[in-house]
Structure formats: structure tokens, C-alpha cells
Design a protein around this motif. Structure first.
Motif, short mmCIF file in Angstrom:
data_model
loop_
_atom_site.label_atom_id
_atom_site.label_comp_id
_atom_site.label_asym_id
_atom_site.label_seq_id
_atom_site.Cartn_x
_atom_site.Cartn_y
_atom_site.Cartn_z
N TRP A 1 -12.21 107.33 15.11
CA TRP A 1 -13.07 106.26 14.64
C TRP A 1 -13.22 106.30 13.12
O TRP A 1 -13.20 105.25 12.45
CB TRP A 1 -14.44 106.35 15.30
CG TRP A 1 -14.44 105.89 16.73
CD1 TRP A 1 -14.41 106.69 17.85
CD2 TRP A 1 -14.46 104.54 17.20
NE1 TRP A 1 -14.41 105.91 18.98
CE2 TRP A 1 -14.45 104.59 18.61
CE3 TRP A 1 -14.50 103.30 16.58
CZ2 TRP A 1 -14.47 103.44 19.39
CZ3 TRP A 1 -14.51 102.15 17.35
CH2 TRP A 1 -14.50 102.23 18.74
N PHE B 1 -22.20 103.17 30.52
CA PHE B 1 -21.80 102.45 29.32
C PHE B 1 -21.84 100.95 29.61
O PHE B 1 -21.07 100.43 30.41
CB PHE B 1 -20.38 102.85 28.90
CG PHE B 1 -20.22 104.33 28.68
CD1 PHE B 1 -20.68 104.93 27.52
CD2 PHE B 1 -19.62 105.13 29.65
CE1 PHE B 1 -20.55 106.29 27.32
CE2 PHE B 1 -19.47 106.49 29.45
CZ PHE B 1 -19.94 107.08 28.28
N GLN C 1 -17.93 100.00 22.73
CA GLN C 1 -18.02 100.86 21.57
C GLN C 1 -17.51 100.14 20.32
O GLN C 1 -16.57 99.36 20.39
CB GLN C 1 -17.22 102.15 21.80
CG GLN C 1 -17.81 103.01 22.89
CD GLN C 1 -17.02 104.29 23.14
OE1 GLN C 1 -15.87 104.39 22.73
NE2 GLN C 1 -17.63 105.25 23.82
N LEU D 1 -26.27 100.40 20.44
CA LEU D 1 -24.88 100.85 20.52
C LEU D 1 -24.80 102.33 20.85
O LEU D 1 -23.98 102.74 21.68
CB LEU D 1 -24.20 100.55 19.18
CG LEU D 1 -22.71 100.85 19.07
CD1 LEU D 1 -21.93 100.02 20.08
CD2 LEU D 1 -22.21 100.57 17.66
N GLN D 2 -25.64 103.14 20.23
CA GLN D 2 -25.62 104.57 20.51
C GLN D 2 -26.02 104.85 21.96
O GLN D 2 -25.41 105.70 22.62
CB GLN D 2 -26.58 105.31 19.56
CG GLN D 2 -26.05 105.47 18.15
CD GLN D 2 -25.00 106.57 18.05
OE1 GLN D 2 -24.56 107.14 19.04
NE2 GLN D 2 -24.58 106.87 16.84
N GLY E 1 -23.43 102.34 24.34
CA GLY E 1 -22.01 102.45 24.09
C GLY E 1 -21.50 103.88 24.12
O GLY E 1 -20.35 104.13 24.47
N TRP E 2 -22.36 104.82 23.73
CA TRP E 2 -21.97 106.25 23.69
C TRP E 2 -22.87 107.13 24.56
O TRP E 2 -22.63 108.33 24.66
CB TRP E 2 -22.00 106.76 22.25
CG TRP E 2 -20.67 106.67 21.56
CD1 TRP E 2 -19.70 107.64 21.54
CD2 TRP E 2 -20.15 105.57 20.82
NE1 TRP E 2 -18.62 107.20 20.81
CE2 TRP E 2 -18.87 105.93 20.37
CE3 TRP E 2 -20.64 104.30 20.50
CZ2 TRP E 2 -18.07 105.08 19.61
CZ3 TRP E 2 -19.85 103.46 19.74
CH2 TRP E 2 -18.59 103.85 19.30
#
Length: 344
Positions: free
Chosen positions: A9, A31, A35, A209-210, A213-214
Motif C-alpha cells: 500500500w 469487512f 480497502q 475505513l479502519q 475495511g481492515w
């Protein structure tokens, strides 16, 4: 392999920049958001791009070069901090301990750990020496490197606030320096998070997102407790289970109370205590890969104060044997997680 996972990334950001978006995937699994590169802060990839354009190296080579150079700057910062408290020999030993710590393999990979520790160590040193403008600017810079800079920013702010609250220290340091540090330190972190929110159209986009997505978010230690309960009975019924890294991380977690107690016995400055304890709380209180705990705790270098002070009393031959043994062990683990397991 030294540029996989987070490294991939970072190289994407260095090559293409950001394309901020928050794409919902639907469903109710772990998720639910696609990402996106904006989860990775800009300082490290910007340095990669700058080094690449100024030297002609490729982005991968530039990323390794930035990590290697900043690892030595980090070691020098650790030496500077610890030597103030326990002498030059202990400072040298502390830098060596950080270099062979479990998880130290990422110090020379396309990861931002070395850069962050370099900034954090010199920020703490600046606070300890009363150089508030420098501390504020360094903390500001750290805020452009990774979200965990919040613990460093908080430690600087707390140290400045206590300095202002005490008449004697206020007379010694004045008002402008500590106030400047408190005001400037958080601006880098807040600016980037605000930019992500503005670019995506959602104010809390970075945190969404954190989390979605992760699967990284502060859960007050629920995930860590779940991992510990499973490991205690030899089970792996938890997300991101990796047997060997998890067991080694468990040993480090069990050692933390002793390392903290030994550190506190040395009566380190407030900035070091606040920074270290906040780092530990953040790592153990967040859902993320438990096996990476050793890597996540690399920034908690003040924990090395007491071991370094004790080891500094050994004679050179004994130190050579100790560091040779630990370097081999650390090298084995770095090889295992990066080249065999493939999860830096």
C-alpha cells in the motif's frame, strides 16, 4: 516479500498518490468497506517518492533505504533518551535491544515503524531537554506518519500542561514553548484525518475505513482478552490466528507488567511514562492481528530502560554473547514471519 501487506500500500501511494473513496461492500461480515490507500498516512510514502526522484532508485529500493536510514536515526534517538537517564553505555545497549527486539524485522522493510520510532524518540528527547518548539514540530510530523502518533501527541501535551501547571517549571521554561507544543503537536494528525473526511464526503471516513475495511478499531481490549482466553486452552477460535507469532506475542504481553514496573522504578520523565503506557493501552485495546503485537510495541522503547541499565553492567564479552544470541533469534523470527508465513 519486504514490501508486502502494508508495504504494498505504501508503494501504491508513493507511485500513484491517493484516490479517496468509501465504497460499501454490503453484507454483515468482518469487512464491509472496500480497502483504500487513504488508510495509510502520507509521510513515509512521500519520503519514498522524494528519495526515488532524487537518487534514481526504484520505489522499492527507496522504501528500503528510507527504512534503513531512519532505523539508525531511531537507534540514535533511543541512545540519546536512555543515556540521559542511565548513562551512555546503557543508551548503547538500549539501541541494541531495540535492534534485536521481536518484530524488529520490519525495521528494514517497507514499513513505517523505523520512521515513527525515529520521530518519537527525538520528540521525547526534545521534551526532556526543554526544547518545546522542536518537540511540537516533531509531534506534528509524527501525526503525518501514522494514527498511533496520537499517543505521542498526547504525551507531549500532557508534559507541556504539567510544566505550565508547576510554578518552578513555568518560570524555567516560560509559557510560549509549552503552549506552542500543545497547539502545534496535534495539527498533522487532525489535518490528515480531516482531509480524508473532506475528500470522501464523510467526516468519520478514516475511522470507518479502519474499522470496516481492515477490522482495526479500539474495542477496550475485548479482542486481546478473547485471544488470551483461547491461547490459555490451546484454541485458535479468533480472527487472524497464527499459532507461532501468537504464542510469542503472548509471552511479551505476560512480560509487560514486569517491564512497566521496572521502568517506573527508574522514575523516568512524565513524557516517557505517558507515551509508553498510552502505546501499550492502544495496542492491547485495539482489534488487530495479535501476532503482530511484537511489531506494534516496537515504538514502546522506554520499556528498554531497566533491561538496558542492568545489561550495561555486564562486561564486553558477555554482551557480545548476549547480542549474538538475540540477533540470531530475532533474525530467525524475522525470516519466519516475512519469508515463510508472509505476514510481516
Amino acid at each position: 516479500m519486504l514490501a508486502t501487506w502494508d508495504g504494498w500500500w505504501y508503494l501504491q501511494v508513493a507511485e500513484h498518490g491517493y484516490s479517496p473513496s468509501l465504497v460499501r461492500l454490503g453484507g454483515d461480515g468482518l469487512f464491509t468497506v472496500q480497502q483504500n490507500s487513504v488508510a495509510f498516512f502520507p509521510l513515509y510514502p512521500a519520503l519514498i517518492r522524494m528519495v526515488s526522484e532524487s537518487t534514481g532508485l526504484g520505489l522499492y529500493g527507496s522504501g528500503i533505504l528510507v527504512s534503513v536510514v531512519t532505523s539508525f536515526i531511531a537507534a540514535a534517538g533511543i541512545y540519546a533518551v536512555i543515556s540521559l537517564l542511565a548513562g551512555a553505555r546503557a543508551g548503547t545497549v538500549a539501541a541494541g535491544l531495540w535492534a534485536v527486539a521481536p518484530g524488529a524485522g520490519v525495521e528494514w522493510a517497507v514499513y513505517s515503524e523505523s520512521l515513527f520510532v525515529a520521530i518519537a524518540a527525538w520528540t521525547c528527547y526534545a521534551v526532556m531537554k526543554g526544547r518545546w518548539v522542536t518537540a511540537g514540530l516533531l509531534a506534528f510530523t509524527a501525526g503525518l506518519n501514522r494514527p498511533t502518533s496520537a499517543v505521542l501527541i498526547g504525551a507531549v501535551g500532557l508534559a507541556a500542561l504539567v510544566t505550565l501547571a508547576r510554578p518552578a517549571s513555568r518560570r524555567e521554561h516560560g509559557l510560549r514553548g509549552p503552549v506552542y507544543a500543545m497547539l502545534v503537536a496535534p495539527l498533522g494528525l487532525l489535518s490528515y484525518i480531516a482531509w480524508v473526511g473532506w475528500s470522501t464526503g464523510e467526516a468519520t471516513a478514516y475511522f470507518t475505513l479502519q474499522r470496516e475495511g481492515w477490522a482495526h478499531f479500539f474495542d477496550y481490549g475485548a479482542y486481546t482478552w478473547d485471544v488470551l482466553r483461547n491461547l490459555a486452552v490451546g484454541r485458535g477460535d479468533y480472527p487472524f490466528a497464527f499459532s507461532t507469532p501468537d504464542l510469542l506475542s503472548l509471552q511479551l504481553v505476560l512480560a509487560l507488567p514486569f517491564l512497566i514496573a521496572l521502568m517506573l522504578r527508574k522514575r523516568p520523565p512524565l513524557v516517557l511514562v505517558a507515551y509508553t503506557l498510552a502505546t501499550i493501552v492502544t495496542v492491547l485495546g485495539t482489534q488487530q492481528m495479535f501476532g503482530n503485537t511484537m511489531r506494534y510495541l516496537l515504538p514502546a522503547f522506554p520499556l528498554l530502560l531497566a533491561p538496558a541499565a542492568a545489561l550495561s553492567r555486564l562486561k564486553l564479552p558477555s554482551l557480545i554473547v548476549f547480542f549474538t544470541t538475540t540477533a540470531i533469534a530475532s533474525g530467525w523470527y524475522a525470516h519466519y514471519v516475512i519469508f515463510e508465513l508472509g505476514v510481516p
